[in-house]
Design a protein around this motif. Sequence first.
Motif, PDB file in Angstrom:
ATOM      1  N   VAL A 139      46.731  30.128  34.487  1.00 40.05           N
ATOM      2  CA  VAL A 139      45.597  30.973  34.111  1.00 40.05           C
ATOM      3  C   VAL A 139      46.066  31.918  33.017  1.00 40.05           C
ATOM      4  O   VAL A 139      47.108  32.570  33.154  1.00 40.05           O
ATOM      5  CB  VAL A 139      45.083  31.790  35.314  1.00 40.05           C
ATOM      6  N   LEU A 140      45.320  31.972  31.925  1.00 43.43           N
ATOM      7  CA  LEU A 140      45.695  32.795  30.780  1.00 43.43           C
ATOM      8  C   LEU A 140      44.705  33.939  30.584  1.00 43.43           C
ATOM      9  O   LEU A 140      43.527  33.833  30.939  1.00 43.43           O
ATOM     10  CB  LEU A 140      45.751  31.945  29.499  1.00 43.43           C
ATOM     11  N   GLY A 141      45.193  35.024  29.975  1.00 48.79           N
ATOM     12  CA  GLY A 141      44.352  36.162  29.658  1.00 48.79           C
ATOM     13  C   GLY A 141      43.600  35.948  28.358  1.00 48.79           C
ATOM     14  O   GLY A 141      43.710  34.903  27.703  1.00 48.79           O
ATOM     15  N   LYS A 142      42.850  36.960  27.946  1.00 43.25           N
ATOM     16  CA  LYS A 142      42.024  36.860  26.742  1.00 43.25           C
ATOM     17  C   LYS A 142      42.842  36.586  25.489  1.00 43.25           C
ATOM     18  O   LYS A 142      42.374  35.940  24.555  1.00 43.25           O
ATOM     19  CB  LYS A 142      41.222  38.156  26.567  1.00 43.25           C
ATOM     20  N   ASN A 143      44.062  37.106  25.446  1.00 43.74           N
ATOM     21  CA  ASN A 143      44.913  36.929  24.268  1.00 43.74           C
ATOM     22  C   ASN A 143      45.931  35.813  24.442  1.00 43.74           C
ATOM     23  O   ASN A 143      46.919  35.738  23.712  1.00 43.74           O
ATOM     24  CB  ASN A 143      45.628  38.246  23.951  1.00 43.74           C
ATOM     25  N   GLY A 144      45.709  34.955  25.428  1.00 47.61           N
ATOM     26  CA  GLY A 144      46.602  33.827  25.641  1.00 47.61           C
ATOM     27  C   GLY A 144      47.817  34.149  26.490  1.00 47.61           C
ATOM     28  O   GLY A 144      48.681  33.293  26.679  1.00 47.61           O
ATOM     29  N   GLU A 145      47.896  35.365  27.020  1.00 47.70           N
ATOM     30  CA  GLU A 145      49.055  35.735  27.837  1.00 47.70           C
ATOM     31  C   GLU A 145      48.965  35.073  29.211  1.00 47.70           C
ATOM     32  O   GLU A 145      47.883  34.897  29.760  1.00 47.70           O
ATOM     33  CB  GLU A 145      49.166  37.254  27.976  1.00 47.70           C
ATOM     34  N   PHE A 146      50.130  34.711  29.749  1.00 51.13           N
ATOM     35  CA  PHE A 146      50.174  34.050  31.046  1.00 51.13           C
ATOM     36  C   PHE A 146      49.913  35.056  32.160  1.00 51.13           C
ATOM     37  O   PHE A 146      50.491  36.145  32.183  1.00 51.13           O
ATOM     38  CB  PHE A 146      51.540  33.388  31.255  1.00 51.13           C
ATOM     39  N   ILE A 147      49.019  34.704  33.096  1.00 46.44           N
ATOM     40  CA  ILE A 147      48.678  35.595  34.211  1.00 46.44           C
ATOM     41  C   ILE A 147      49.227  35.075  35.533  1.00 46.44           C
ATOM     42  O   ILE A 147      49.844  35.797  36.298  1.00 46.44           O
ATOM     43  CB  ILE A 147      47.150  35.759  34.315  1.00 46.44           C
ATOM     44  N   GLY A 148      49.002  33.808  35.824  1.00 45.96           N
ATOM     45  CA  GLY A 148      49.450  33.249  37.098  1.00 45.96           C
ATOM     46  C   GLY A 148      48.996  31.804  37.226  1.00 45.96           C
ATOM     47  O   GLY A 148      48.561  31.186  36.259  1.00 45.96           O
ATOM     48  N   MET A 149      49.102  31.264  38.451  1.00 48.92           N
ATOM     49  CA  MET A 149      48.776  29.864  38.682  1.00 48.92           C
ATOM     50  C   MET A 149      47.716  29.744  39.776  1.00 48.92           C
ATOM     51  O   MET A 149      47.648  30.552  40.706  1.00 48.92           O
ATOM     52  CB  MET A 149      50.027  29.092  39.123  1.00 48.92           C
ATOM     53  N   ILE A 150      46.897  28.703  39.653  1.00 48.37           N
ATOM     54  CA  ILE A 150      45.969  28.349  40.717  1.00 48.37           C
ATOM     55  C   ILE A 150      46.139  26.867  41.021  1.00 48.37           C
ATOM     56  O   ILE A 150      46.670  26.109  40.199  1.00 48.37           O
ATOM     57  CB  ILE A 150      44.496  28.645  40.353  1.00 48.37           C
ATOM     58  N   SER A 151      45.698  26.462  42.183  1.00 45.35           N
ATOM     59  CA  SER A 151      45.778  25.062  42.571  1.00 45.35           C
ATOM     60  C   SER A 151      44.439  24.626  43.144  1.00 45.35           C
ATOM     61  O   SER A 151      43.517  25.436  43.295  1.00 45.35           O
ATOM     62  CB  SER A 151      46.872  24.874  43.636  1.00 45.35           C
ATOM     63  N   ARG A 152      44.332  23.341  43.456  1.00 51.13           N
ATOM     64  CA  ARG A 152      43.090  22.862  44.071  1.00 51.13           C
ATOM     65  C   ARG A 152      42.833  23.598  45.389  1.00 51.13           C
ATOM     66  O   ARG A 152      41.701  23.891  45.738  1.00 51.13           O
ATOM     67  CB  ARG A 152      43.179  21.358  44.332  1.00 51.13           C
ATOM     68  N   ARG A 153      43.913  23.860  46.115  1.00 54.43           N
ATOM     69  CA  ARG A 153      43.767  24.548  47.390  1.00 54.43           C
ATOM     70  C   ARG A 153      43.194  25.954  47.198  1.00 54.43           C
ATOM     71  O   ARG A 153      42.494  26.474  48.064  1.00 54.43           O
ATOM     72  CB  ARG A 153      45.123  24.609  48.093  1.00 54.43           C
ATOM     73  N   SER A 154      43.489  26.569  46.042  1.00 52.18           N
ATOM     74  CA  SER A 154      42.974  27.917  45.769  1.00 52.18           C
ATOM     75  C   SER A 154      41.453  27.951  45.809  1.00 52.18           C
ATOM     76  O   SER A 154      40.847  28.959  46.186  1.00 52.18           O
ATOM     77  CB  SER A 154      43.449  28.408  44.395  1.00 52.18           C
ATOM     78  N   LEU A 155      40.834  26.840  45.413  1.00 55.67           N
ATOM     79  CA  LEU A 155      39.377  26.798  45.346  1.00 55.67           C
ATOM     80  C   LEU A 155      38.737  26.912  46.723  1.00 55.67           C
ATOM     81  O   LEU A 155      37.589  27.336  46.855  1.00 55.67           O
ATOM     82  CB  LEU A 155      38.914  25.505  44.665  1.00 55.67           C
ATOM     83  N   LEU A 156      39.490  26.529  47.756  1.00 55.33           N
ATOM     84  CA  LEU A 156      38.960  26.607  49.110  1.00 55.33           C
ATOM     85  C   LEU A 156      38.754  28.057  49.550  1.00 55.33           C
ATOM     86  O   LEU A 156      37.952  28.340  50.444  1.00 55.33           O
ATOM     87  CB  LEU A 156      39.901  25.897  50.093  1.00 55.33           C
ATOM     88  N   ASP A 157      39.514  28.959  48.920  1.00 58.47           N
ATOM     89  CA  ASP A 157      39.427  30.366  49.287  1.00 58.47           C
ATOM     90  C   ASP A 157      38.465  31.151  48.393  1.00 58.47           C
ATOM     91  O   ASP A 157      38.404  32.376  48.472  1.00 58.47           O
ATOM     92  CB  ASP A 157      40.815  31.019  49.204  1.00 58.47           C
ATOM     93  N   ALA A 158      37.735  30.434  47.544  1.00 56.02           N
ATOM     94  CA  ALA A 158      36.824  31.125  46.623  1.00 56.02           C
ATOM     95  C   ALA A 158      35.749  31.881  47.390  1.00 56.02           C
ATOM     96  O   ALA A 158      35.148  31.355  48.332  1.00 56.02           O
ATOM     97  CB  ALA A 158      36.179  30.112  45.676  1.00 56.02           C
ATOM     98  N   LYS A 159      35.533  33.116  47.009  1.00 53.53           N
ATOM     99  CA  LYS A 159      34.533  33.970  47.658  1.00 53.53           C
ATOM    100  C   LYS A 159      33.366  34.234  46.714  1.00 53.53           C
ATOM    101  O   LYS A 159      33.566  34.497  45.525  1.00 53.53           O
ATOM    102  CB  LYS A 159      35.166  35.300  48.068  1.00 53.53           C
ATOM    103  N   LYS A 160      32.177  34.170  47.248  1.00 48.22           N
ATOM    104  CA  LYS A 160      30.994  34.440  46.435  1.00 48.22           C
ATOM    105  C   LYS A 160      30.963  35.903  46.006  1.00 48.22           C
ATOM    106  O   LYS A 160      31.435  36.781  46.725  1.00 48.22           O
ATOM    107  CB  LYS A 160      29.724  34.119  47.224  1.00 48.22           C
ATOM    108  N   LYS A 161      30.397  36.150  44.827  1.00 48.07           N
ATOM    109  CA  LYS A 161      30.178  37.524  44.400  1.00 48.07           C
ATOM    110  C   LYS A 161      29.121  38.169  45.299  1.00 48.07           C
ATOM    111  O   LYS A 161      28.138  37.529  45.668  1.00 48.07           O
ATOM    112  CB  LYS A 161      29.721  37.563  42.942  1.00 48.07           C
ATOM    113  N   LYS A 162      29.344  39.420  45.630  1.00 46.36           N
ATOM    114  CA  LYS A 162      28.419  40.153  46.484  1.00 46.36           C
ATOM    115  C   LYS A 162      27.499  41.003  45.616  1.00 46.36           C
ATOM    116  O   LYS A 162      27.974  41.736  44.745  1.00 46.36           O
ATOM    117  CB  LYS A 162      29.189  41.032  47.462  1.00 46.36           C
ATOM    118  N   LEU A 163      26.189  40.892  45.857  1.00 45.18           N
ATOM    119  CA  LEU A 163      25.207  41.550  44.997  1.00 45.18           C
ATOM    120  C   LEU A 163      24.221  42.416  45.778  1.00 45.18           C
ATOM    121  O   LEU A 163      23.875  42.109  46.916  1.00 45.18           O
ATOM    122  CB  LEU A 163      24.387  40.511  44.222  1.00 45.18           C
TER     123      LEU A 163
END
Length: 552
Positions: A286-310
Motif C-alpha cells: 500500500v502506497l501513500g499519495k506521493n508513492g511512499e511505502f505504507i504497509g502490506m495487505i493480503s486477501r485475508r485482510s479483506l475479511l476484516d474490512a469494516k463498513k464506514k459508520k454514518l
Amino acid sequence: MESTKNEIFVIGHMNPDTDSICSAISYAELKKKITGEDYKARRAGQVNAETSYVLERFGVKAPTYLPDVRIQVKDIFIREVDKVKNDISLKAAYEIMSKNSVVTLPIVNDKNGLEGLITIGDIAKAYMEGYDSKMLSIASTPYKNIIETLDGKVLVGDESAVVREGKVLIAAANPDLMESYIEEGDIVIVGNRYESQLCAIEMNAKCIIVSDGASISSTIIKLAQSKNCIVISTPYDTFTVARLINQSMPVNYFMKKKDLITFTREDFIEEIRGVMAKKRYRDFPVLGKNGEFIGMISRRSLLDAKKKKLILMDHNERSQAVDGLEDAEILEIIDHHRVGSIETAGPVYFRNQPVGCTCTIVYMMYKENNIEIEPHIAGLLCSAILSDTLMFRSPTCTPVDKAAAEELAKIAGINVEEYAKAMFSAGSDLKNKSPEEIFYQDFKKFEAGQISFGVGQLSSMSTDELGNIKEKIVPYMKKAFAEHGLNMLFIMLTNILDESTELLCEGDGAKELVLNAFKVDEVDGKVILKDVVSRKKQLIPVLMSSLQQDNN
C-alpha cells in the motif's frame, strides 16, 4: 497500522445547502461531547456561496469532502513490515522474514519509495538456481554482504568494495593444478594450507576466504596487501562457506521490480478484490499519495474490512445520499423532510420532526442534553434556520424555528435581520460562478413511482439578481437534464421579498404538470407560483400528488 474503523462520519446530502453543512458540523460536535467518541463532519458535495459566507463569518472550516462511502483500503488493517534497502543479502532478508513470520519484504529507497518486492519464493529460487560460479559478480554483490553472511571479519582490504568480476572457487587441489584454473579477480575459498593461500594471491585472486578460522601468517597478510587482495576470515568450514556464500547476493538482483501490483489507502475494496484474485501473490503493498511505502495487505485482510459508520443529516432519500451508501452502516438519521426511500440493515435512531430546519432539531438536542452551545456553533445553527425558513417567511417555518433562531442569534452576537440580508446577498452573488456551479447550489432528486425528477432552488432578495441567474442557468438545464437521465427537471427562482417563485421546467410534460397541479397559466412564457417559496412543503408535495394521480 490501525484502520479508520472507529471514525463515525456525520454527513448531509449531495449538493449540500447551509442546513446540510451546519447541521453536520454542529451534530458531530454534540455527539463528541456526549460520548467522547470520534465523530467527524463530512460533506457530500461542494460548499455553495451562502454556506461559505456562513463558515467564514464564524471561523469554521468546511468539512472534508467525502464523495463515496464504500469500504476502502484505509478501512482495513494495513500491516506494518520491516523495510529494507536493495543491497541487503538474501540471507539477511530471509532472517527478517522468519523473525516476523512474513513471506514478502518491500525494498525501498532512501526516500521510502517502493523499488521492488522480494518473497520467500524468490529466495528459494535464487538458492536452487544459484549454481553459476560467477553469480556473485553477476549480481554485483557487496563484500560486506559476504562478511555478514559468513560471520567473517576482514583482515586485509576494503569491505565496502563490490564484486564486479571473477568466479567463486574452492582451493581443493594442489598449487600446480590451482594455477591452471584460478584467474584474476576470482574469489577463492581456502583452508589453513599456506601453499594454497599463497598460490591464490599470486594468481591475482581478488579475495581469499580462509575457513575454519585458520591462522594467517604475516607473510600472507603482507603479500595480500601488496597485491590488493581482500582477505576474509570465517569460522565456518569449507563446505558451509561454499553453501552459504551465494546467500550473500543482494536482493536487488532477484526482487520483482516491474509491473508491481500496488494499492493506495483510497482504493475501494470491491475494486481491488478482483485484482487480488487474478494474482498469485499473498501480500500487496500500500502506497501513500506521493508513492511512499505504507504497509502490506493480503486477501485475508479483506475479511476484516469494516463498513464506514454514518449519521445522515437533513435527508433520508437514497437519491440524495452520498455514493456507496449500501456499503455503509447507518447509525442515525436526523431530518425534517418527508420519510423517503433509504433502507437500513437494522434498526437505527431516526429523528424526524415537522420543523423548518434540521438545525432546529440539533438545537433542541443540545438543550435536551444540557450541552452549552458555543457562539460559533450558535452562529451556524442560526444561519441554517434563517436560510431554510427564508428568514421566517417560508410556510415550513414554525414557532419553534423562530424561537430557536432568536435565542441562537443572542449567543452568536448577531442581529437576525441584518445578518440574514448579508447572508442571502452573499448566497445570491453568483457573478463569478459558472452555470454548473449555480445549478448545483441546492439541487435534489426525487422519485414518484416510475417518474424521477430533480428540483433545484436559488433564492434572492433582488429581482434583477434572479434575472441574471436565469440567463446563466437556462442554457445549462438541457445539459444537466440529459446527464442525469431524469424524466423532468425544475429550477425554483425564489424571490424572498415578494414571496414568489418563477419555475423553470425541462422535460416532456414538465411544464404541463406544473400548470395543472398549481392551477395557474403561463404568462409571457413564465410559470410564476405566487406565495410558493418552499420546495419541501409547497412544491414537492403538490408535484408528488399530481404524479401519483396521473399514475393511477
